[in-house]
Write an enzyme that holds these catalytic residues in place. Structure first.
Site, PDB file in Angstrom:
ATOM      1  CB  CYS A  24      -0.904  -0.044   1.076  1.00 43.10           C
ATOM      2  SG  CYS A  24      -0.054  -0.111   2.797  1.00 43.10           S
ATOM      3  CB  CYS A  27       4.686  -0.417   2.137  1.00 41.92           C
ATOM      4  SG  CYS A  27       3.356  -1.561   2.664  1.00 41.92           S
ATOM      5  CG  ASP A 418       0.010  16.571 -29.400  1.00 40.22           C
ATOM      6  OD1 ASP A 418       0.512  17.039 -29.833  1.00 40.22           O
ATOM      7  OD2 ASP A 418      -0.384  15.413 -30.115  1.00 40.22           O
ATOM      8  CG  ASP A 602      -2.491  11.581 -30.058  1.00 45.31           C
ATOM      9  OD1 ASP A 602      -1.690  12.543 -29.971  1.00 45.31           O
ATOM     10  OD2 ASP A 602      -2.859  11.246 -31.206  1.00 45.31           O
ATOM     11  CG  ASP A 606       1.941  13.752 -26.974  1.00 45.31           C
ATOM     12  OD1 ASP A 606       2.602  14.880 -27.435  1.00 45.31           O
ATOM     13  OD2 ASP A 606       1.128  13.584 -27.823  1.00 45.31           O
TER      14      ASP A 606
END
Length: 707
Positions: A24, A27, A418, A602, A606
């Site tokens: 988790c 930790c 973008d 996309d 990027d």
């Protein structure tokens, strides 16, 4: 795995470790704090994927660092292969184990089975769960205290231990059912283990983008040796080799064309949807795809020197520079834990020494403080709101990878876009036709007829658009495609046609602001201007962002003029054009200093920017690397759902704050009452359960709440 970067006269290395046993965020925080104390830089800890990364100027100290991490109770490997957890180490199996004992123990409050009310039966059911809790949460609690950041596990451990010890004391002294709270101890442990399971499953939806990016490097290569083809792995290619690459093949490494021509799809690197025409002496990039043609290349770069490898390094730098986000619950707990423990100690001291209460009564009052301040509600405050928020987002076509992202979304000040494929569709349409010597309908018919023979993306877009116009059919007896120029055709009457780029123009013929041209028998008939189609919801989204106080920014590798035209239409004032992947990352870093920043993209180009931004947002039809790099994926491929995403993030964070307030308010009121001995522990347990109901109910309200 180690990678070296030159910094002045020193060598700074990025160290990548596989660390198993982290279940988790608590930790991850313990490991992060340990590395921070050692003066390491750009620390990145991902508990879901067992990844730990950091930079150091002293790589020789890595074995000592590994030893210290293992001292926290985790397993460490320098290999990139994940360490497999044993059956009993998996948090899911721990939860199922605890549930087996917790259900009958908890059900004694409702079922008329008298044997369940037997203190010894309850003790025997609680002991396995409590031992599991000591091992699982006790280790994390101890490590967080040792590193100076008491986390939620400290409260969980203290709360469950207080309830267990109080109940054990009541059993030994035979004080009756009013002193038995074994179900409280077991339920706390089981509920928080469930939270760990849900948290890890949610975050693990984000796979390693770097590993997926490396798959582009995994390709076979056709090596030309003495006129014969040898098929080898791309890793075996060396500088100076000659490779044969045909249509549909992936280019394995960087090189220079020494024979042939091809249309190369470089969108995975440049974001540009159009294939690039390549011929002799042109450079090609490893990982790109030949859509049409056949070439021989001379290998110029291999391994870490290729452009794709450099982008992988950018991704690693971006990931390692992104610290884990500390949950609001942990921030509250850091103050709350020492305060509660201090109050419990003070309660015992004052009761025993100042008010002359017996040792037994003083101790019971102190334990009552710990029981009443059980952190169950605080432990539920964040995960329940996050689960509901993630679920509501999914119903709106928004995949959000992890609850931390919801908190970041609520604080956004900038959203960077973008261009190609994000604000635009990547499909082209006719902006304007200038018919010089023939009617426009006739020009459209010729263009439709000749472009129907081409597979070029622009040709396909034009044919798709003009097919709706029912143009007059032109019969061509001969059609050919000339690389880099366009289409040539001859009709049934012997007329010759050319349709293509400005290269087909004579010096005296004006180009204007047009990009495609139609000629018949050497005479210019028409000029065509095309544009990348803007997504219909783009304009509305930009207006919405501005109304919410979020500034839109355009960041693209496309030409400056195209970016300026698009920005003017949409109302975007800040523009960065003609940027390379590493420049995008640098620009995002600068913008982040001004405020929380989201990046919408996309393409693979990027990916570094998506990773280094506070919130990376990708469309579901984007490149796989963009999807894996982003924290948010828009499943409907509609920009308009970003508005829903922002509102869900805002209201989820508000719900978390409300939950934490109620959980904290309950403790503020109840602790003093318990400290003065006015609160029966059973009543305290019931009011604690009531605080849980308030928290869970408030989170469920988020499902139907008007945003």
């Amino acid at each position: 795995m180690q990678r070296t970067y030159e910094i002045g006269m020193e060598k700074e290395e990025l160290i990548e470790l596989q660390v198993s046993g982290m279940h988790c965020n608590n930790c991850a925080l313990s490991v992060h704090k340990l590395l921070e104390k050692k003066g390491l830089k750009e620390i990145y800890v991902d508990f879901a994927n067992d990844e730990v990364k950091f930079k150091t100027n002293h790589p020789s100290e890595t074995p000592l660092i590994i030893s210290d991490i293992e001292g926290l109770g985790y397993k460490v490997s320098e290999e990139s292969i994940p360490i497999l957890e044993k059956f009993h180490e998996k948090v899911e199996n721990k939860f199922y184990f605890s549930l087996i004992f917790t259900i009958p123990l908890f059900s004694h409050m409702f079922l008329p089975f008298h044997w369940l009310h037997n203190p010894l039966v309850q003790l025997s059911l609680c002991i396995p769960v409590y031992i599991l809790g000591c091992i699982h949460f006790g280790k994390s609690a101890f490590n967080s205290l040792r590193n100076g950041i008491p986390n939620m596990d400290v409260l969980i451990f203290i709360g469950s231990s207080a309830a267990f010890i109080y109940s054990l004391y009541g059993t030994i002294q035979n004080l009756g059912p009013d002193y038995l709270f074994y179900e409280t101890a077991a339920t706390i442990i089981s509920l928080v283990l469930l939270g760990n399971v849900l948290e890890k499953r949610s975050v693990s939806q984000t796979t390693s983008a770097v590993k997926d990016l490396m798959k582009f490097q995994e390709a076979k290569a056709n090596k030309l040796v003495n006129g014969e083809i040898q098929i080898i792995n791309s890793q075996e290619v060396v500088t100076g080799d000659t490779l044969v690459i045909n249509s549909g093949d992936k280019i394995p490494v960087d090189g220079e064309i020494i024979w042939g021509e091809a249309s190369v799809n470089e969108s995975m690197l440049t974001g540009e949807s159009l294939p690039v025409e390549k011929s002799k002496y042109d450079q090609v990039i490893g990982g790109t795809l030949i859509e049409k043609g056949s070439i021989h290349i001379l290998v110029t770069k291999t391994g870490k020197h290729t452009i794709l490898s450099q982008i992988i390094d950018l991704m690693k730098k971006a990931q390692s520079a992104k610290p884990p986000i500390q949950k609001l619950g942990d921030q509250v707990a850091a103050i709350f834990v020492p305060v509660v423990v201090g109050i419990a100690v003070l309660t015992f001291v004052l009761a025993y020494y100042s008010f002359d209460l017996t040792f037994q009564k003083s101790m019971l009052n102190a334990i009552a403080v710990l029981v009443i301040s059980c952190p169950c509600a605080m432990g539920l405050a964040t995960p329940t709101a996050v689960m509901v928020g993630l679920g509501r987002a999914a119903k709106n076509g928004i995949l959000i990878k992890g609850g931390n992202t919801l908190e970041e979304i609520a604080r956004l000040k900038y959203m960077v876009f973008d261009k190609t494929g994000t604000l635009t569709t990547g499909k082209f349409k006719i902006k304007k036709i200038d018919s010089i010597s023939i009617p426009q309908k006739r020009a459209e018919s010729i263009i439709y007829g000749i472009e129907a023979y081409s597979n070029h993306p622009i040709a396909r877009s034009l044919v798709s658009e003009l097919s709706a116009e029912n143009p007059e059919k032109i019969i061509f007896t001969k059609v050919s495609e000339e690389k880099g120029l366009g289409m040539n055709g001859t009709d049934s009457e012997g007329n010759t046609y050319q349709f293509g780029s400005r290269q087909i123009l004579n010096p005296e013929e004006e180009q204007g602001d047009f990009s495609l041209f139609l000629k018949m028998n050497g005479t210019l008939l028409a000029r065509i201007s095309i544009e990348d189609e803007i997504k219909p919801e783009a304009s509305g989204l930009i207006k919405t962002l501005k109304s919410m106080g979020i500034k839109p920014i355009l960041l693209s590798g496309d030409l400056k003029k195209k970016c300026e035209d698009l920005a003017a239409i949409l109302g975007i004032e800040e523009i960065y054009a003609e940027t390379q992947p590493h420049q995008k990352l640098e620009i995002i870093e600068v913008i982040k200093k001004r405020g929380k920043t989201a990046m919408v993209g996309d393409g693979i180009n990027d990916a570094p920017a998506l990773t280094t931004s506070d919130v990376g947002i990708s469309m579901s039809d984007s490149s796989q690397i963009a999807i894996q790099s982003a924290e948010v994926v828009l499943l409907k491929n509609e920009l308009g759902v970003i508005d829903h995403m922002l509102r869900i993030g805002k209201h989820t964070l508000l719900t978390i704050k409300q939950n934490l307030f109620w959980a904290f308010f309950y403790n503020v009121v109840a602790i003093p009452v318990a400290a003065f001995g006015f609160l029966n522990p059973m009543v305290g347990a019931l009011t604690m359960a009531f605080s849980d109901v308030i928290v869970i109910g408030n989170s469920i309200r988020l499902k139907t709440k008007s945003l």
